[in-house]
Design an enzyme around this catalytic site. Structure first.
Site, mmCIF file in Angstrom:
data_model
loop_
_atom_site.group_PDB
_atom_site.id
_atom_site.type_symbol
_atom_site.label_atom_id
_atom_site.label_comp_id
_atom_site.label_asym_id
_atom_site.label_seq_id
_atom_site.Cartn_x
_atom_site.Cartn_y
_atom_site.Cartn_z
ATOM 1 N N GLU A 257 4.541 22.762 -61.061
ATOM 2 C CA GLU A 257 5.886 23.730 -61.441
ATOM 3 C C GLU A 257 6.604 22.944 -62.549
ATOM 4 O O GLU A 257 7.307 22.043 -62.324
ATOM 5 C CB GLU A 257 6.602 24.104 -60.304
ATOM 6 N N CYS A 291 14.945 26.241 -63.935
ATOM 7 C CA CYS A 291 13.871 26.486 -64.841
ATOM 8 C C CYS A 291 13.530 27.949 -64.966
ATOM 9 O O CYS A 291 13.013 28.249 -65.968
ATOM 10 C CB CYS A 291 12.676 26.076 -64.159
ATOM 11 N N GLU A 389 12.502 23.236 -74.756
ATOM 12 C CA GLU A 389 13.161 23.521 -73.239
ATOM 13 C C GLU A 389 14.583 22.710 -73.139
ATOM 14 O O GLU A 389 14.382 21.463 -73.611
ATOM 15 C CB GLU A 389 12.602 23.078 -72.172
HETATM 16 P P1 NAD Z 1 11.168 15.074 -64.319
HETATM 17 O O1 NAD Z 1 9.799 15.656 -64.872
HETATM 18 O O2 NAD Z 1 12.053 13.956 -65.214
HETATM 19 O O3 NAD Z 1 10.891 14.542 -62.883
HETATM 20 C C1 NAD Z 1 10.947 15.082 -61.792
HETATM 21 C C2 NAD Z 1 10.297 14.048 -60.723
HETATM 22 O O4 NAD Z 1 9.271 13.615 -61.190
HETATM 23 C C3 NAD Z 1 11.428 13.281 -60.392
HETATM 24 O O5 NAD Z 1 11.626 13.097 -58.887
HETATM 25 C C4 NAD Z 1 10.844 12.049 -60.989
HETATM 26 O O6 NAD Z 1 11.527 10.909 -60.358
HETATM 27 C C5 NAD Z 1 9.448 12.177 -60.908
HETATM 28 N N1 NAD Z 1 8.858 11.515 -61.868
HETATM 29 C C6 NAD Z 1 9.123 11.002 -62.933
HETATM 30 N N2 NAD Z 1 8.058 10.401 -63.738
HETATM 31 C C7 NAD Z 1 6.917 10.496 -62.906
HETATM 32 C C8 NAD Z 1 5.694 9.838 -62.929
HETATM 33 N N3 NAD Z 1 5.192 9.196 -63.933
HETATM 34 N N4 NAD Z 1 4.836 10.081 -61.891
HETATM 35 C C9 NAD Z 1 5.285 10.878 -60.796
HETATM 36 N N5 NAD Z 1 6.615 11.187 -60.561
HETATM 37 C C10 NAD Z 1 7.254 11.167 -61.744
HETATM 38 O O7 NAD Z 1 12.167 16.269 -64.272
HETATM 39 P P2 NAD Z 1 13.606 16.547 -64.031
HETATM 40 O O8 NAD Z 1 14.463 15.905 -65.272
HETATM 41 O O9 NAD Z 1 13.826 15.900 -62.750
HETATM 42 O O10 NAD Z 1 13.761 18.177 -63.766
HETATM 43 C C11 NAD Z 1 13.910 19.004 -64.964
HETATM 44 C C12 NAD Z 1 12.427 19.673 -65.329
HETATM 45 O O11 NAD Z 1 12.147 20.381 -64.166
HETATM 46 C C13 NAD Z 1 12.519 20.792 -66.396
HETATM 47 O O12 NAD Z 1 11.675 20.693 -67.218
HETATM 48 C C14 NAD Z 1 12.653 21.896 -65.398
HETATM 49 O O13 NAD Z 1 12.147 23.182 -66.311
HETATM 50 C C15 NAD Z 1 11.560 21.724 -64.419
HETATM 51 N N6 NAD Z 1 11.762 22.453 -63.273
HETATM 52 C C16 NAD Z 1 10.719 23.401 -63.126
HETATM 53 C C17 NAD Z 1 10.653 24.225 -61.996
HETATM 54 C C18 NAD Z 1 9.671 25.191 -61.712
HETATM 55 O O14 NAD Z 1 9.605 25.714 -60.662
HETATM 56 N N7 NAD Z 1 8.824 25.532 -62.668
HETATM 57 C C19 NAD Z 1 11.701 24.086 -61.163
HETATM 58 C C20 NAD Z 1 12.872 23.332 -61.349
HETATM 59 C C21 NAD Z 1 12.817 22.549 -62.610
#
Ligand code: NAD
Length: 486
Positions: A257, A291, A389
């Site tokens: 997601e 999101c 975004e």
């Molecule tokens: P992010 O991708 O930086 O981090 C998300 C999670 O992934 C965190 O727990 C982070 O520690 C982990 N992570 C980071 N690098 C990783 C790796 N290499 N391997 C495994 N895990 C890793 O995202 P964010 O900044 O926390 O959240 C914002 C983003 O999330 C925005 O782009 C938003 O649109 C998206 N989002 C999407 C939805 C949806 O349902 N589509 C919902 C909420 C947020």
């Protein structure tokens, strides 16, 4: 540390493994910052490979017993957990608001309320599950067994911390899997408190394990481990791509997601007052950090000027302030790094020729990461500001001249998550629902969720669907059994 904390334990965020709290094996920690003050208020375990291995060992050891429990017993465990969350709803809301910067009333009425509902929804869904049976010919039955996968990884982001954390682990656990969960290191506090409730609720040790710390250090060993059978991830599109690159060659199930750049389409025949206020809510809820937020607002030209005036007035009336103040509609941005990223898009929008209608600046308040809700017009739908975004309180307005043009503009980004259409013309609503490239289309509403519906995005907004049976199907393996009677 002099600072007030909603709960003393959140000063030190430890891992939850095999039913117990542990410091990270390396004894390394990262700072935990309160967005509303910019102050370091605690420390977070900086977990790595060694902690991941301990957590997977525990989850693997717990799988056999948990997966063999009757669904009704797993349901009882999860419902007991939901009851404890409900008991502590106010405290969880205070922790969430403190750790994330969102207004307390939002944490209370949206985040924590929905987290409890997530657990109850899947705890009871499994009581109503059935599987298909096909009578192929007399004496031959084909039926489908849906079996849990084993240990699964659930990785969640910072914007709706406990809400999205529980949205993943609830179906995973209900379906009989054991979980290694990794909440965002930016907002770990409610997941940490939740892990303590798991012990109190009597969830068997090892069934749920929660690791804290930076994404890559935990994510890589977690996804690479052959005992982890599936990865459910919510976060940014770039992170999703790197997770997919690790998971795909290992043939793991993946649910991704990802990001969004959602369109709001406003037609001249909409209910004007309601549309102005709902589209402003859709744009700025949670500081624009959902999101699903509609950040590109396309307005039929005949009402463009009137709508712009009313919308900007509505936005100017939003109150940015201390998240614990019930009058605040907008709280703090989650981190200084993220605030600076959002402000860099304000600069870019100006460079790309946008006209600033309101907002655009950081607000100095208690040392926190506050920002004015910001509205631009006059930008090309294809410019970077409108293609990338931003994930903050920045939106752009545009006029359109026809339905075709509105659809073209809405669909012109690499994302396809959630669009909304505001019109009283039912035929148009149906036509556009089929033409818009998004996983969700809301007509005359926004973020009106029914947990039974498929939730997810098209294009670079994701792969797969969460919610309802989709989530339970994702967290199970379908096995066809063919029985021929002799
Ligand atoms: P992010 O991708 O930086 O981090 C998300 C999670 O992934 C965190 O727990 C982070 O520690 C982990 N992570 C980071 N690098 C990783 C790796 N290499 N391997 C495994 N895990 C890793 O995202 P964010 O900044 O926390 O959240 C914002 C983003 O999330 C925005 O782009 C938003 O649109 C998206 N989002 C999407 C939805 C949806 O349902 N589509 C919902 C909420 C947020």
């Amino acid at each position: 540390m002099e600072q007030y904390l909603p709960h003393p334990t959140i000063a030190t965020i430890q891992n939850y493994i095999d039913g117990k709290l542990y410091n990270p094996v390396s004894d390394r920690w990262i700072d935990n910052v309160q967005p509303a003050t910019g102050m370091v208020y605690g420390r977070i375990a900086a977990s790595d490979r060694s902690d991941v291995e301990k957590a997977i060992d525990a989850a693997q050891a717990a799988f056999n017993a948990w997966s063999k429990l009757p669904a009704s017993k797993r349901s009882d465990h999860l419902l007991a957990l939901a009851d404890l969350m409900e008991r502590d709803l106010e405290l969880l809301a205070e922790i969430e608001s403190f750790d994330n910067g969102k207004p307390l009333h939002v944490a209370r009425t949206v985040d924590i309320t929905r987290s409890i509902t997530n657990i109850r929804f899947f705890a009871t869904a499994i009581l109503h599950q059935s599987s298909e049976c096909h009578e192929t010919e007399p004496g031959v039955l084909n039926f489908t067994l849906r079996q849990p996968l084993g240990v699964v990884a659930c990785i969640s982001p910072w914007n709706l911390p406990l809400y999205l954390f529980t949205w993943k682990i609830a179906p995973a656990l209900a379906a009989g899997n054991t979980v290694v969960a990794k909440p965002s290191e930016i907002t770990p506090a409610t997941a940490f408190y939740f892990s303590q409730l798991c012990t109190e609720a009597g969830i068997p040790a090892g069934v749920i394990n929660v690791l804290h710390g930076p994404g890559q250090a935990i994510g890589e060993p977690l996804i690479a481990d052959p005992r982890v059978k599936a990865v459910s991830f919510t976060g940014g599109t770039a992170t999703g791509a790197s997770i997919a690159a690790m998971a795909a060659p290992r043939f793991k199930k993946m649910s991704l997601e990802l990001g969004g750049k959602n369109a709001t389409l406003v037609f001249a025949d909409c209910d004007f007052e309601r549309t102005v206020s709902e589209t402003a809510r859709a744009a700025f809820s949670n500081q624009g950090q959902i999101c699903l937020c509609g950040s590109r607002i396309f307005i039929e030209r005949s009402i463009y000027e009137d709508f712009k005036k009313a919308f900007v007035e509505k936005v100017k009336a939003l109150k940015v302030g201390d998240p614990s103040d019930s009058a605040s509609t907008i709280g703090a941005i989650v981190s200084e790094i993220h605030l600076n990223k959002v402000l860099s898009y304000v600069k870019l929008a100006k460079e790309e020729g946008g006209t600033l209608l309101c907002g655009g600046k950081r607000i100095e308040l208690n040392g926190g990461f506050f920002m004015e809700p910001t509205v631009f017009e006059g930008l090309d739908p294809y410019c970077r500001t409108n293609q990338e975004e931003i994930f903050g309180p920045v939106v752009t307005l545009f006029p359109f001249d026809s339905e075709e043009q509105a659809v073209e503009y809405a669909n012109c980004t690499p994302y396809g998550l959630a669009f909304s259409v505001w019109t009283s013309n039912l035929n148009r609503a149906h036509k556009l629902s089929s033409e818009l490239q998004a996983g969700i289309v809301w007509i005359n509403c926004w973020m009106l969720r029914d947990l039974r519906t498929p939730f997810g995005g098209m294009k670079q907004s994701g792969v797969g669907r969460e919610g309802g049976w989709d989530a339970l199907r994702f967290f199970t393996e379908a096995k066809n059994v063919c029985v021929k009677s002799s």
